[in-house]
Each structure stands twice: as structure tokens, then as C-alpha cells.
Design an enzyme around this catalytic site. Structure first.
Site, short mmCIF file in Angstrom:
data_model
loop_
_atom_site.label_atom_id
_atom_site.label_comp_id
_atom_site.label_asym_id
_atom_site.label_seq_id
_atom_site.Cartn_x
_atom_site.Cartn_y
_atom_site.Cartn_z
N ASP A 170 4.49 -21.30 -13.98
CA ASP A 170 4.69 -20.98 -15.36
C ASP A 170 5.30 -19.26 -14.61
OD1 ASP A 170 1.57 -20.94 -17.13
OD2 ASP A 170 3.45 -18.65 -17.17
N TYR B 36 10.88 -18.82 -34.61
CA TYR B 36 9.65 -19.52 -34.00
C TYR B 36 10.11 -20.87 -34.80
CZ TYR B 36 6.11 -21.21 -32.20
OH TYR B 36 4.87 -22.57 -31.85
N GLY C 181 4.38 -24.38 -17.97
CA GLY C 181 3.76 -22.93 -18.33
C GLY C 181 2.09 -23.57 -19.22
N ALA D 289 12.76 -22.41 -35.92
CA ALA D 289 13.97 -23.12 -35.99
C ALA D 289 13.56 -23.14 -34.60
CB ALA D 289 14.92 -21.84 -35.87
N SER E 241 5.79 -27.73 -32.61
CA SER E 241 4.80 -27.45 -33.18
C SER E 241 4.53 -28.94 -35.07
CB SER E 241 4.80 -26.44 -34.07
OG SER E 241 4.34 -25.67 -34.54
N ASP F 191 10.94 -19.60 -13.95
CA ASP F 191 10.87 -19.60 -15.77
C ASP F 191 12.13 -20.80 -16.22
OD1 ASP F 191 12.71 -15.95 -16.83
OD2 ASP F 191 12.06 -18.42 -18.28
N GLY G 213 -0.47 -26.05 -22.35
CA GLY G 213 -0.29 -26.40 -20.51
C GLY G 213 -1.22 -26.61 -19.60
N1 LIG Z 1 -0.96 -22.80 -29.79
C1 LIG Z 1 -0.54 -23.10 -30.93
O1 LIG Z 1 -0.51 -23.10 -31.84
C2 LIG Z 1 0.35 -24.41 -31.49
C3 LIG Z 1 0.57 -24.67 -32.13
C4 LIG Z 1 1.90 -25.51 -31.52
C5 LIG Z 1 2.55 -25.51 -30.64
N2 LIG Z 1 2.41 -24.73 -29.58
C6 LIG Z 1 3.72 -24.65 -28.60
O2 LIG Z 1 2.41 -25.53 -27.49
C7 LIG Z 1 3.29 -24.43 -26.25
C8 LIG Z 1 2.06 -23.83 -25.64
O3 LIG Z 1 1.71 -22.64 -25.99
P1 LIG Z 1 0.31 -21.89 -26.51
O4 LIG Z 1 -0.73 -21.90 -27.66
O5 LIG Z 1 -0.37 -22.53 -24.91
O6 LIG Z 1 0.71 -20.66 -25.48
P2 LIG Z 1 0.77 -19.60 -24.30
O7 LIG Z 1 1.22 -18.06 -24.68
O8 LIG Z 1 -1.72 -19.84 -24.79
O9 LIG Z 1 0.22 -20.25 -23.48
C9 LIG Z 1 1.84 -20.77 -22.99
C10 LIG Z 1 2.06 -20.68 -21.48
O10 LIG Z 1 3.61 -20.76 -20.94
C11 LIG Z 1 4.11 -19.97 -20.22
N3 LIG Z 1 5.57 -19.66 -19.88
C12 LIG Z 1 6.11 -18.78 -21.24
N4 LIG Z 1 7.46 -18.43 -20.99
C13 LIG Z 1 7.94 -19.58 -20.45
C14 LIG Z 1 8.81 -19.68 -19.45
N5 LIG Z 1 10.08 -18.94 -19.79
N6 LIG Z 1 8.60 -19.94 -18.11
C15 LIG Z 1 7.48 -20.61 -17.90
N7 LIG Z 1 6.31 -20.28 -18.46
C16 LIG Z 1 6.04 -19.51 -18.99
C17 LIG Z 1 2.79 -18.24 -20.77
O11 LIG Z 1 2.85 -17.35 -20.07
C18 LIG Z 1 1.79 -19.05 -20.70
O12 LIG Z 1 0.97 -19.37 -18.91
C19 LIG Z 1 4.87 -23.61 -27.73
O13 LIG Z 1 5.41 -24.17 -26.77
C20 LIG Z 1 4.19 -23.50 -28.53
O14 LIG Z 1 4.58 -23.04 -28.88
C21 LIG Z 1 1.35 -23.86 -29.53
C1 LIG Z 2 3.06 -20.01 -38.67
C2 LIG Z 2 3.20 -18.41 -38.04
C3 LIG Z 2 4.61 -18.06 -37.42
C4 LIG Z 2 4.95 -16.91 -36.83
C5 LIG Z 2 5.70 -16.90 -35.72
C6 LIG Z 2 5.72 -15.78 -34.74
O1 LIG Z 2 7.32 -15.72 -33.86
C7 LIG Z 2 5.29 -15.56 -33.62
C8 LIG Z 2 5.04 -16.86 -32.96
C9 LIG Z 2 3.95 -16.69 -32.78
C10 LIG Z 2 2.74 -17.27 -32.45
C11 LIG Z 2 3.19 -18.65 -32.91
C12 LIG Z 2 2.16 -19.20 -33.14
C13 LIG Z 2 2.38 -20.99 -34.30
C14 LIG Z 2 1.61 -21.75 -33.67
C15 LIG Z 2 2.84 -22.14 -34.55
O2 LIG Z 2 3.24 -23.33 -33.68
C16 LIG Z 2 1.97 -24.12 -35.43
O3 LIG Z 2 1.05 -23.71 -34.66
C17 LIG Z 2 1.89 -23.33 -36.45
C18 LIG Z 2 1.82 -24.61 -37.67
C19 LIG Z 2 0.94 -24.72 -38.56
C20 LIG Z 2 1.53 -25.39 -40.25
O4 LIG Z 2 0.25 -26.31 -39.86
O5 LIG Z 2 2.10 -25.68 -41.14
#
Ligand SMILES: NC(=O)c1ccc[n+]([C@@H]2O[C@H](COP(=O)([O-])OP(=O)(O)OC[C@H]3O[C@@H](n4cnc5c(N)ncnc54)[C@H](O)[C@@H]3O)[C@@H](O)[C@H]2O)c1
Ligand SMILES: CCCCC[C@H](O)CC\C=C/C=C/C=C/[C@@H](O)[C@@H](O)CCCC(=O)O
Length: 263
Positions: free
Chosen positions: A36, A158, A12, A160, A145, A64, A18
């Protein structure tokens, strides 16, 4: 761990966290293969990174992570094989790819990508990194997360999947293949960061988009670069195995111990 000259694989990596992890690893002197599912964004990111770090240090593969068989095109098996064939080894693996969603039919895909993709990526990483299997050791950082450390009625599916990644990683860190194979397994638990995942919270992927958006608005967000700094600590610090590192805008980095109390 001295990252200079090491080989890393990031899932990703086309955008968001990523991409930040990929750039931090390149900046530290690693060679990186990132994958990606989004080919267009992946190629665009690859063009930028190739011109900055050189085509001998970065490759992009469409993959994927929920694709468990080679039959359906570029799978994780193919990605690991291609990375090893291109760069000669794999030392660092970041299972980052993830999506959000709560309602049918999306939630099944969320489990496939977030849980099955991370399990598959972790098992392959142990196969390629463990000295018990011909590897040279290394580190796996799985992306959970901060939400996995709490509960959130608006993101049960999510969160879970993120909780599953937390348990999987802490358990694999004590797994004989990892321990006797010189492989550390750590898990990063970011709070909100400014990425598409958060920007795209909508009716389609949440129970109550207004509540979810208010939650995001009231929680200060990090930049992907902030999160990458915490990620690199789990890569570099060889004392970290089975570590759970939470990072947030408000409180920075916090290592977590997880105890279960019995009433
Ligand atoms: N942004 C946040 O607040 C946050 C917080 C905690 C954890 N996360 C985690 O961090 C990771 C990255 O999230 P992000 O915020 O950068 O999201 P994002 O959507 O900005 O980036 C995710 C990337 O993963 C790619 N992707 C999605 N499904 C895929 C698949 N099946 N195979 C390969 N690539 C795939 C997407 O195309 C994208 O480029 C995720 O696991 C997310 O749960 C994000
Ligand atoms: C926290 C909202 C949950 C929504 C989950 C839905 O499935 C939508 C998913 C889309 C975006 C999710 C973003 C989630 C980010 C988390 O990984 C994390 O940043 C939440 C942290 C919250 C905390 O600090 O407790």
C-alpha cells in the site's frame, strides 16, 4: 485451485476491498504479501493480521503501484522480488489498488495508478507465474468496476480506467504467455461497496458531487467481505479464465459476456 499453502500478492491491501481480499486469502490458508502507498494504515493492518495469522504468513510492503522505477523507492518490481524471496513463489496476484478523480491535475494520477499500475502488475505477474518463465502457473484477478459495464457521465475518467482494466484482463487471458504458462486472468467488477473510496467522493474528485452522492445513496452497497467472496470464486475455480464477474448487493454475482452489436 487449492489456496492452502499458496502465495498471494495483493496491491492496495491496507484497507477497503484489498484488505478484505487479503484476509480472505489468509483465511483460506494462503501466505500473503500486501502493499500500500499508505504506510501508516498498512502497518496498522499488518499488526492486526500478523497477530491473527502469524508473521510467517503475512508481510506488508510500502509500494506505490504507479512507481514504475526502483529509483523512486519501493516499486512493484521490488514488491514482486521481495515476495518471491520471502515466500519462495507467487501463485496468486490481485491488482486492486485504485483511486478516483475526474478533474485536472488529479485525473492523470488516476490513470497512472489505475491503468499503468494494473498493466505493470499484470506484466510482472505473468513473468513470475508463467511456467514459460520458471513459475508454477496461477491466477491473476484484476479489479475493475461494475461502472465499466455501464456508462456514467459523472465518472468518465475513473470508468475509462476501469474499462481499460476490463479489456486488458480479457485480452491477457488469451495471451500465449498466460495460456501456455498456466496462468488464468480474471476480472472482478464490483458495484458499490462500503469503503473510503466511496465515502470520500467529493468536489475534488467528481464533476457533480451531489449527483454522484445521490447515485451512491440509491445503489445498495456491499460490504468488502461480500466482494471478497466473489473474488475468491475467481481465484479458486480453475474453469474461470477471461471471466468477467460482476457483483452487487441487489443481484449478487453475475458472470458477464461482452458482445458488441453493430448497427
Ligand atoms: N468501493 C467500491 O464501490 C468499488 C467498486 C468497484 C471497484 N472498486 C475498485 O476496488 C479497488 C479498491 O477500492 P476500495 O473501494 O477498496 O478503495 P479504498 O480507497 O478504500 O482502498 C484503496 C487502497 O489502495 C491504496 N492505494 C491507493 N493508491 C495506491 C497506489 N498508488 N499504490 C498502492 N496502493 C494504493 C489506498 O491507500 C487504499 O489502502 C479500486 O481499484 C477501486 O476502483 C471499488
Ligand atoms: C460512480 C460514480 C463515479 C465517480 C467517479 C469519480 O472519479 C469519483 C471516484 C470516487 C469514487 C468512485 C467510486 C466508484 C465505484 C465504482 O467502481 C462502482 O462501484 C460504480 C458502480 C456503479 C454501477 O453499479 O453501475
Amino acid at each position: 485451485m487449492q489456496v492452502e499453502g499458496k502465495v498471494a500478492l495483493v496491491t492496495g491491501g491496507a484497507e477497503g476491498l484489498g484488505r478484505a481480499f487479503t484476509e480472505a486469502l489468509l483465511e483460506a490458508g494462503a501466505k500473503v504479501c500486501f502493499c500500500d502507498v499508505n504506510t501508516e494504515q498498512g502497518e496498522s493492518t499488518y499488526t492486526v493480521l500478523k497477530s491473527k495469522y502469524g508473521s510467517d504468513r503475512v508481510i506488508f510492503q510500502k509500494c506505490d503501484v504507479s512507481n514504475q522505477t526502483e529509483m523512486e523507492g519501493k516499486s512493484l518490481n521490488y514488491l514482486f522480488r521481495c515476495t518471491k524471496e520471502t515466500f519462495g513463489n507467487i501463485d496468486i496476484v490481485c491488482n486492486n489498488a485504485g483511486i478516483g478523480g475526474e478533474k485536472p491535475p488529479l485525473w492523470g494520477k488516476v490513470v497512472d495508478v489505475n491503468v499503468k499500475g494494473c498493466i505493470c502488475g499484470t506484466l510482472l505477474a505473468l513473468d513470475y507465474l508463467s511456467t514459460e518463465k520458471g513459475g508454477s502457473g496461477g491466477v491473476i484477478v484484476n479489479i475493475s468496476s461494475a461502472g465499466a459495464l455501464n456508462i456514467n457521465p459523472y465518472g468518465p475518467v475513473y470508468l475509462a480506467t476501469k474499462s481499460a482494466i476490463l479489456s486488458l484482463s480479457r485480452s491477457f487471458a488469451q495471451n500465449p504467455l498466460a495460456c501456455s504458462g498456466g496462468v488464468r486472468v480474471n476480472v472482478l467488477c464490483p458495484s458499490f461497496a462500503e469503503t473510503s473510496l466511496v465515502r470520500n467522493i467529493s468536489e475534488q474528485n467528481t464533476y457533480d458531487v451531489n449527483v454522484a452522492r445521490k447515485f451512491v445513496e440509491h445503489t445498495p452497497s456491499m460490504s468488502p467481505k461480500d466482494v471478497a467472496e466473489a473474488f475468491m470464486e475467481l481465484v479458486v475455480d480453475e474453469s474461470k479464465n477471461g471471466a468477467v464477474l460482476k457483483c452487487s448487493k441487489e443481484k449478487g454475482k453475475q458472470y458477464c459476456t461482452i458482445n458488441v452489436t453493430y448497427s
